[in-house]
Enzyme design. Sequence first.
Site, PDB file in Angstrom:
ATOM      1  N   ASP A 169      43.330  35.317  28.804  1.00  0.00           N
ATOM      2  CA  ASP A 169      42.601  35.651  27.562  1.00  0.00           C
ATOM      3  C   ASP A 169      41.176  36.164  27.754  1.00  0.00           C
ATOM      4  OD1 ASP A 169      44.823  34.775  26.238  1.00  0.00           O
ATOM      5  OD2 ASP A 169      43.889  33.009  25.328  1.00  0.00           O
ATOM      6  N   ASP A 393      49.723  23.706  22.994  1.00  0.00           N
ATOM      7  CA  ASP A 393      48.687  24.748  22.967  1.00  0.00           C
ATOM      8  C   ASP A 393      47.385  24.226  22.372  1.00  0.00           C
ATOM      9  OD1 ASP A 393      50.421  26.850  23.889  1.00  0.00           O
ATOM     10  OD2 ASP A 393      51.319  26.871  21.901  1.00  0.00           O
TER      11      ASP A 393
HETATM   12  C1  BGC Z   1      45.207  24.075  28.346  1.00  0.00           C
HETATM   13  C2  BGC Z   1      45.220  23.554  29.761  1.00  0.00           C
HETATM   14  C3  BGC Z   1      46.657  23.407  30.243  1.00  0.00           C
HETATM   15  C4  BGC Z   1      47.422  24.689  30.045  1.00  0.00           C
HETATM   16  C5  BGC Z   1      48.880  24.578  30.431  1.00  0.00           C
HETATM   17  C6  BGC Z   1      46.023  25.324  28.234  1.00  0.00           C
HETATM   18  O1  BGC Z   1      46.103  25.717  26.909  1.00  0.00           O
HETATM   19  O2  BGC Z   1      43.893  24.295  27.933  1.00  0.00           O
HETATM   20  O3  BGC Z   1      44.577  22.318  29.815  1.00  0.00           O
HETATM   21  O4  BGC Z   1      46.671  23.047  31.606  1.00  0.00           O
HETATM   22  O5  BGC Z   1      47.342  25.107  28.699  1.00  0.00           O
HETATM   23  O6  BGC Z   1      49.585  23.739  29.597  1.00  0.00           O
END
Ligand code: BGC
Length: 520
Positions: A169, A393
């Site tokens: 992103d 998410d």
């Molecule tokens: C989170 C991370 C996580 C990743 C995979 C991201 O949205 O901020 O902490 O490791 O997703 O699940």
Amino acid sequence: MSTRGTIKNGLRKRLAAVSALAMGAALAVAVPATPASAAATARVDNPYVGATAYVNPDWSAKAAAEPGGAAIANTPAFVWMDRIAAITGSSEARGLRAHLDTALAQGANLFQVVIYDLPGRDCAALASNGELGPTELGRYESEYIDPIADILADPAYASLRIVTIIEPDSLPNIVTNAGGTAGSTDACATMKANGNYEKGVGYALHTLGAIPNVYNYIDAAHHGWLGWDSNMSPAAAEFKKAATSEGATVNDVAGFIVNTANYSALKEPNFKVTDSVNGTTVRQSKWVDWNYYVDELSFAQALRTLLVSQGFNSNIGMLIDTARNGWGGSARPTAAGPTTSVDAYVDGGRVDRRIHAGNWCNQSGAGIGERPTAAPEAGIDAYVWAKPPGESDGNSAPVANDEGKGFDRMCDPTYTGNGRNGNSMTGALPNSPLAGHWFSAQFQELVRNAYPPITGGGTGTDTTAPSAPTGLTSSAKTSSSVSLSWTASTDNTAVTGYDIFRAGVKVGSSTTTSYTDTGL
Ligand code: BGC
């Protein structure tokens, strides 16, 4: 600064030792064979071809414990280094070295890791704001990238092809959310002004790209973000700028990934962007909204061509995150909608059932997508699982935490939206935990709505009895079989076959009056 120098010198020395070994082996026949684990492997064009990828046992155990999860628990997905502490790990989470050692123990030759800790991370949202403030580039380099590089360069891991995703992103946010558009935020404007996303990405590419068995893939958002010309061309220029800053060159880039942690469909099979209804093009439908692409495959292939024309190497490959873009289940349309209007045509036919393509948090109705596959289409290095299914998410309500994660209302199913999602409802599932935390209800929904459907769910430990299909009567059931009966006069006389489900997951189909799950 001095710590930074020390680590980098250590890394350089090790790299020099590795290439000396490789050269020795190549030049002098009499030199004893280099042990496989220490051999520096020349980069291949597509690291996924002929590769066996690491399966994270920690994710796997969580997936296997969910109903229907056993059938996909051995699927490789990326490991996320989402904070400095993730590198060393803790009693609860394996660190980077432990993951790599486990990969070797598994006999894997491919390891996938997401590099995700930029200063001022996630500037257009709150759910994954990170630990480093907008100006902490020095800490990013010395406390995050350098230690990761130091571990990845260890000759013990030279037999692994190491695929990285560089900072999901970040550069797309600089392109579309850093000023002058409805989606812009002050935080993104700050990151554009101080240049720390570009410098951080450049530093990561250069430092990790110096390791011969590392393959860097830059995150390139998804078609519903960059698919308009007015976004796509500036994005290509932005990628080039970051990839040629802080010592990085295009040779540090193996390719790009689209749809990381997003839900955009791989293929929209029921309509094309060039279709028109009563003289109105599909591009004018509310859903497509003048985009040039309606799915990830067409977007990824076109973006690849554009990037090569902008100076990236002609052999770059694309990855597509297909972990959660399956959109199966009973709501999946099998044909285009009616031609009464272009909206009816598109909305009735689209497999992506989101309320708006800008929705990104824990999407209701989504399913597991294509299982990881090497070289599935022209220009595509692999379908991969970047976001491990079942990891949230973001949280649907505020949660106190020490991970720097905020409450983003895009994760709240009652929120009525903002400029980035056309002021629509969010479509987020309720009761979600913090980003990255296990979200059992979402995992189960993803499994139920998988496309292609998940079959053969038997594992030897799943003792849930298969269920009788709707409308048919079960005279006897065991944990692995079901006997069925029906009366032609009162039941559907046209029944010639039926699907069998176990805990909501299709395990097979039958055309006779009994079914036994051979997967058990
Ligand atoms: C989170 C991370 C996580 C990743 C995979 C991201 O949205 O901020 O902490 O490791 O997703 O699940």
